[in-house]
Design an enzyme around this catalytic site. Structure first.
Site, PDB file in Angstrom:
ATOM      1  N   GLU A 280      -8.439  -4.148 -11.346  1.00 28.01           N
ATOM      2  CA  GLU A 280      -7.863  -5.393 -11.874  1.00 28.01           C
ATOM      3  C   GLU A 280      -8.959  -6.299 -12.425  1.00 28.01           C
ATOM      4  O   GLU A 280      -9.933  -6.606 -11.719  1.00 28.01           O
ATOM      5  CB  GLU A 280      -7.115  -6.138 -10.757  1.00 28.01           C
ATOM      6  CG  GLU A 280      -6.576  -7.493 -11.200  1.00 28.01           C
ATOM      7  CD  GLU A 280      -5.721  -8.170 -10.142  1.00 28.01           C
ATOM      8  OE1 GLU A 280      -5.970  -7.960  -8.933  1.00 28.01           O
ATOM      9  OE2 GLU A 280      -4.817  -8.937 -10.531  1.00 28.01           O
TER      10      GLU A 280
ATOM     11  N   TYR B  68      -0.516   4.923  -6.647  1.00 28.72           N
ATOM     12  CA  TYR B  68      -0.372   4.854  -5.193  1.00 28.72           C
ATOM     13  C   TYR B  68       0.371   6.108  -4.757  1.00 28.72           C
ATOM     14  O   TYR B  68       1.569   6.232  -5.030  1.00 28.72           O
ATOM     15  CB  TYR B  68       0.389   3.582  -4.796  1.00 28.72           C
ATOM     16  CG  TYR B  68      -0.178   2.356  -5.508  1.00 28.72           C
ATOM     17  CD1 TYR B  68      -1.260   1.649  -4.991  1.00 28.72           C
ATOM     18  CD2 TYR B  68       0.352   1.956  -6.739  1.00 28.72           C
ATOM     19  CE1 TYR B  68      -1.792   0.558  -5.672  1.00 28.72           C
ATOM     20  CE2 TYR B  68      -0.181   0.872  -7.431  1.00 28.72           C
ATOM     21  CZ  TYR B  68      -1.247   0.182  -6.894  1.00 28.72           C
ATOM     22  OH  TYR B  68      -1.778  -0.879  -7.579  1.00 28.72           O
TER      23      TYR B  68
ATOM     24  N   HIS C 133      -0.376 -16.108  -9.750  1.00 25.54           N
ATOM     25  CA  HIS C 133       0.675 -15.625 -10.652  1.00 25.54           C
ATOM     26  C   HIS C 133       1.105 -16.871 -11.415  1.00 25.54           C
ATOM     27  O   HIS C 133       1.987 -17.610 -10.996  1.00 25.54           O
ATOM     28  CB  HIS C 133       1.842 -15.016  -9.871  1.00 25.54           C
ATOM     29  CG  HIS C 133       1.463 -13.735  -9.183  1.00 25.54           C
ATOM     30  ND1 HIS C 133       2.307 -13.036  -8.370  1.00 25.54           N
ATOM     31  CD2 HIS C 133       0.312 -13.020  -9.195  1.00 25.54           C
ATOM     32  CE1 HIS C 133       1.698 -11.948  -7.915  1.00 25.54           C
ATOM     33  NE2 HIS C 133       0.483 -11.924  -8.399  1.00 25.54           N
TER      34      HIS C 133
ATOM     35  N   HIS D 211      -0.230 -10.283 -15.041  1.00 24.25           N
ATOM     36  CA  HIS D 211       0.482 -11.570 -14.962  1.00 24.25           C
ATOM     37  C   HIS D 211      -0.451 -12.641 -15.502  1.00 24.25           C
ATOM     38  O   HIS D 211      -1.668 -12.448 -15.565  1.00 24.25           O
ATOM     39  CB  HIS D 211       0.870 -11.871 -13.507  1.00 24.25           C
ATOM     40  CG  HIS D 211      -0.278 -11.724 -12.523  1.00 24.25           C
ATOM     41  ND1 HIS D 211      -1.188 -12.722 -12.313  1.00 24.25           N
ATOM     42  CD2 HIS D 211      -0.675 -10.682 -11.750  1.00 24.25           C
ATOM     43  CE1 HIS D 211      -2.088 -12.300 -11.424  1.00 24.25           C
ATOM     44  NE2 HIS D 211      -1.805 -11.072 -11.071  1.00 24.25           N
TER      45      HIS D 211
ATOM     46  N   GLU E 217      -4.078  -4.863 -14.504  1.00 24.86           N
ATOM     47  CA  GLU E 217      -4.274  -4.265 -13.184  1.00 24.86           C
ATOM     48  C   GLU E 217      -3.405  -3.041 -12.929  1.00 24.86           C
ATOM     49  O   GLU E 217      -2.571  -3.038 -12.023  1.00 24.86           O
ATOM     50  CB  GLU E 217      -4.028  -5.312 -12.100  1.00 24.86           C
ATOM     51  CG  GLU E 217      -2.724  -6.096 -12.239  1.00 24.86           C
ATOM     52  CD  GLU E 217      -2.523  -7.061 -11.066  1.00 24.86           C
ATOM     53  OE1 GLU E 217      -2.611  -6.625  -9.917  1.00 24.86           O
ATOM     54  OE2 GLU E 217      -2.290  -8.255 -11.326  1.00 24.86           O
TER      55      GLU E 217
ATOM     56  N   ASP F  88       1.219 -28.907  16.303  1.00 24.08           N
ATOM     57  CA  ASP F  88       0.831 -30.037  15.445  1.00 24.08           C
ATOM     58  C   ASP F  88      -0.338 -29.687  14.532  1.00 24.08           C
ATOM     59  O   ASP F  88      -1.059 -30.565  14.057  1.00 24.08           O
ATOM     60  CB  ASP F  88       0.526 -31.277  16.292  1.00 24.08           C
ATOM     61  CG  ASP F  88      -0.582 -31.019  17.294  1.00 24.08           C
ATOM     62  OD1 ASP F  88      -0.999 -29.835  17.426  1.00 24.08           O
ATOM     63  OD2 ASP F  88      -1.034 -31.979  17.930  1.00 24.08           O
TER      64      ASP F  88
ATOM     65  N   HIS G  68       4.557  -1.352  -9.986  1.00 19.25           N
ATOM     66  CA  HIS G  68       4.427  -2.769 -10.353  1.00 19.25           C
ATOM     67  C   HIS G  68       4.069  -2.911 -11.825  1.00 19.25           C
ATOM     68  O   HIS G  68       3.802  -1.923 -12.506  1.00 19.25           O
ATOM     69  CB  HIS G  68       3.417  -3.495  -9.446  1.00 19.25           C
ATOM     70  CG  HIS G  68       2.013  -2.951  -9.494  1.00 19.25           C
ATOM     71  ND1 HIS G  68       1.140  -3.215 -10.525  1.00 19.25           N
ATOM     72  CD2 HIS G  68       1.323  -2.178  -8.610  1.00 19.25           C
ATOM     73  CE1 HIS G  68      -0.033  -2.632 -10.275  1.00 19.25           C
ATOM     74  NE2 HIS G  68       0.051  -1.998  -9.128  1.00 19.25           N
TER      75      HIS G  68
ATOM     76  N   ASP H 248      -8.791 -13.218  -9.772  1.00 23.01           N
ATOM     77  CA  ASP H 248      -7.909 -12.196  -9.179  1.00 23.01           C
ATOM     78  C   ASP H 248      -8.455 -10.840  -9.609  1.00 23.01           C
ATOM     79  O   ASP H 248      -8.208 -10.406 -10.739  1.00 23.01           O
ATOM     80  CB  ASP H 248      -6.468 -12.417  -9.662  1.00 23.01           C
ATOM     81  CG  ASP H 248      -5.487 -11.448  -9.038  1.00 23.01           C
ATOM     82  OD1 ASP H 248      -5.875 -10.683  -8.136  1.00 23.01           O
ATOM     83  OD2 ASP H 248      -4.316 -11.471  -9.457  1.00 23.01           O
TER      84      ASP H 248
ATOM     85  N   ARG I  59      -6.273   0.704  -7.518  1.00 19.90           N
ATOM     86  CA  ARG I  59      -5.954  -0.310  -8.527  1.00 19.90           C
ATOM     87  C   ARG I  59      -7.275  -0.839  -9.061  1.00 19.90           C
ATOM     88  O   ARG I  59      -8.249  -0.974  -8.294  1.00 19.90           O
ATOM     89  CB  ARG I  59      -5.114  -1.451  -7.928  1.00 19.90           C
ATOM     90  CG  ARG I  59      -4.765  -2.542  -8.916  1.00 19.90           C
ATOM     91  CD  ARG I  59      -3.648  -3.496  -8.460  1.00 19.90           C
ATOM     92  NE  ARG I  59      -3.965  -4.261  -7.264  1.00 19.90           N
ATOM     93  CZ  ARG I  59      -3.467  -4.009  -6.067  1.00 19.90           C
ATOM     94  NH1 ARG I  59      -2.634  -2.992  -5.882  1.00 19.90           N
ATOM     95  NH2 ARG I  59      -3.802  -4.746  -5.028  1.00 19.90           N
TER      96      ARG I  59
ATOM     97  N   HIS J   2       1.151  -5.112  -0.797  1.00 20.42           N
ATOM     98  CA  HIS J   2       0.751  -6.427  -0.268  1.00 20.42           C
ATOM     99  C   HIS J   2       0.176  -6.310   1.136  1.00 20.42           C
ATOM    100  O   HIS J   2       0.434  -7.158   1.992  1.00 20.42           O
ATOM    101  CB  HIS J   2       1.944  -7.393  -0.296  1.00 20.42           C
ATOM    102  CG  HIS J   2       2.322  -7.809  -1.684  1.00 20.42           C
ATOM    103  ND1 HIS J   2       3.470  -8.497  -1.982  1.00 20.42           N
ATOM    104  CD2 HIS J   2       1.686  -7.638  -2.869  1.00 20.42           C
ATOM    105  CE1 HIS J   2       3.532  -8.722  -3.285  1.00 20.42           C
ATOM    106  NE2 HIS J   2       2.455  -8.203  -3.853  1.00 20.42           N
TER     107      HIS J   2
ATOM    108  N   ASP K 115      -8.632  -6.248  -3.118  1.00 18.15           N
ATOM    109  CA  ASP K 115      -8.052  -7.180  -4.099  1.00 18.15           C
ATOM    110  C   ASP K 115      -8.364  -8.574  -3.587  1.00 18.15           C
ATOM    111  O   ASP K 115      -7.776  -9.021  -2.590  1.00 18.15           O
ATOM    112  CB  ASP K 115      -6.539  -6.936  -4.198  1.00 18.15           C
ATOM    113  CG  ASP K 115      -5.864  -7.804  -5.260  1.00 18.15           C
ATOM    114  OD1 ASP K 115      -6.475  -8.801  -5.698  1.00 18.15           O
ATOM    115  OD2 ASP K 115      -4.720  -7.482  -5.631  1.00 18.15           O
TER     116      ASP K 115
END
Ligand code: GLY
Ligand code: MN
Ligand code: MN
Length: 425
Positions: A399, A373, A346, A339, A369, A22, A335, A256, A397, A227, A244
């Site tokens: 960004e 990799y 996004h 965005h 960004e 709950d 990638h 971001d 990366r 991710h 990130d």
């Protein structure tokens, strides 16, 4: 309202989502509903009815005041405040929606409602529409079309108002500052989760709602999982760390930001070489941001520099144009370069309309960004060199959040440096 013509729009709020048993996740309002109403309560429904007369065009259905419930789950605005504070022409308790929806929709030439996203409201809208169609031959008119409100609404959300830009500036600033703090505390032996805590603590201290998305705090090879959010490994001497993380303000505007730096304060030769390439790619891509450019152009500006750099290092081989055309770099860069950014991380808004790319315009905000990799997760394309072990486990990366201005762009996240010297201790 103007964009709707004679169509009625039905825009539902988000509902609470069960975490387990709950217990619920913290409430997160639907961004379309929030953009149009500023009401941060679950389950409400907004109607926009340009076909109706003055004083009955903006209708809110909200949970009514109920002290027995509010003593457990907090205060609700109720119907009176929905009118006095949120500007509704008329407000009703939510349980009246099934009875009243049909009547409000009569006379509209169509219904703008996003199917597939609102399982509690969709049957009511479809039933009201079906009943109108049943009566159409007798009445002589009906809402003939059911259409998605997204295009109209998301065109509006894509072009930010000055007040929204102030909020995005603030979100990007807090996000960037958190990265500066994190960089100062990181050291070998620390758990990634500790760094996540430092960042989220700063977000909360600065009055943000919290992180805009689960932060990625990735030491070494974890950074090659795009991710990665486990954030539970020990940071190793000699590895890089990729962070990130961006905050979400109480009114849901988001930052971001990604930074990558050496855990022990010094880049090794391979890390430095790749960092310089990503930084140069980001710089080229950001420089290209101006009215008339498009997202594809920004992406390709980054790809060109990344591929040039990888060819120079011998990590790719061949002719730059054919490597780009064949996508033979995608085992290192899989990638896109950015965005839209806004109420959603996004954010909404088209990147292409049919054959045509959407040109950048002043007031649009996007991330830039690029990254590299290097791991053995993806197969090296035929004809490309094997990757030597010394490069593996490096994920980078960088960004930033970029506003398109009339003369070019503004870097909203400039409060965090990405210059190579500042990444070292
Ligand atoms: N943090 C999600 C992204 O960078 O797109
Ligand atoms: Mn991003
Ligand atoms: Mn990000």
């Amino acid at each position: 309202m103007k964009g709707l013509g004679e169509m009625a729009a039905v825009i539902p709020a988000a509902s609470l989502v069960t975490h387990h048993a709950d217990c619920e996740y913290p409430f997160r309002q639907n961004s379309d509903f929030w953009y149009l109403t500023g009401l941060d309560e679950p389950d409400a429904v907004a109607l926009f009815l340009p076909h109706r007369g003055d004083g009955e065009r903006f209708i809110l259905f909200v949970h009514p005041k109920e002290p027995d419930v509010e003593v457990w789950s907090g205060s609700r605005c109720g119907t009176e405040v929905a009118v006095s504070q949120y500007g509704a022409d008329v407000a009703h308790p939510l349980h009246e929606l099934p009875r009243l929806l049909d009547g409000y929709l009569i006379g509209a030439t169509g219904i703008a409602f996003r199917v597939g996203k609102h399982p509690k409201i969709e049957p009511l809208v479809l039933k009201a529409w079906g009943e109108q169609l049943d009566k159409a031959s007798r009445i002589g008119s009906s809402a003939w079309v059911l259409s998605a409100p997204c295009r109209l609404l998301h065109e509006l959300r894509l072009r930010k108002e000055p007040e929204e830009l102030d909020r995005l500036r603030q979100a990007a600033k807090i996000s960037a500052e958190a990265h500066e703090i994190a960089r100062k505390v990181v050291q070998p032996g620390m758990n990634e989760r500790y760094v996540q805590a430092i960042i989220e603590k700063y977000f909360l201290e600065m009055g943000a709602r919290g992180p805009a998305y689960t932060p990625i705090v990735a030491g070494g090879d974890n950074a090659c999982v795009l991710h990665y959010t486990l954030n539970n490994s020990i940071l190793c001497d000699g590895d890089l760390i990729l962070i990130d993380a961006g905050c979400s303000l109480p009114d849901y505007y988001n930052g971001d930001v990604t930074r990558t730096f050496p855990i022990n304060g010094r880049f090794n030769a391979e890390q430095r070489a790749l960092y310089e390439i990503v930084l140069a790619a980001q710089s080229a891509a950001i420089k290209s941001v101006k009215p008339g450019q498009d997202a594809e152009g920004v992406h390709m500006a980054a790809v060109k520099v990344l591929v040039e750099g990888l060819l120079d290092l011998g990590l790719l081989s061949g002719n730059i144009d054919s490597v780009i055309e064949q996508g033979a770099y995608r085992h290192f860069y899989m990638h896109r370069t950015g965005h839209w950014l806004g109420l959603d991380v996004h954010d909404v808004g088209a990147y292409r309309l049919g054959e045509h790319s959407v040109d950048l315009e002043p007031g649009m905000v996007l991330t830039v960004e690029p990254g590299l990799y290097v791991s053995d997760r993806l197969q090296v394309p035929d004809g490309q060199p094997c990757i030597e072990d010394r490069w593996k486990g490096i994920g980078i990366r960088i960004e930033d959040d970029i506003l398109v201005t009339r003369s070019g762009h503004e870097i909203l996240s400039a409060a965090s440096s990405s210059a190579i010297d500042n990444m070292e201790k």
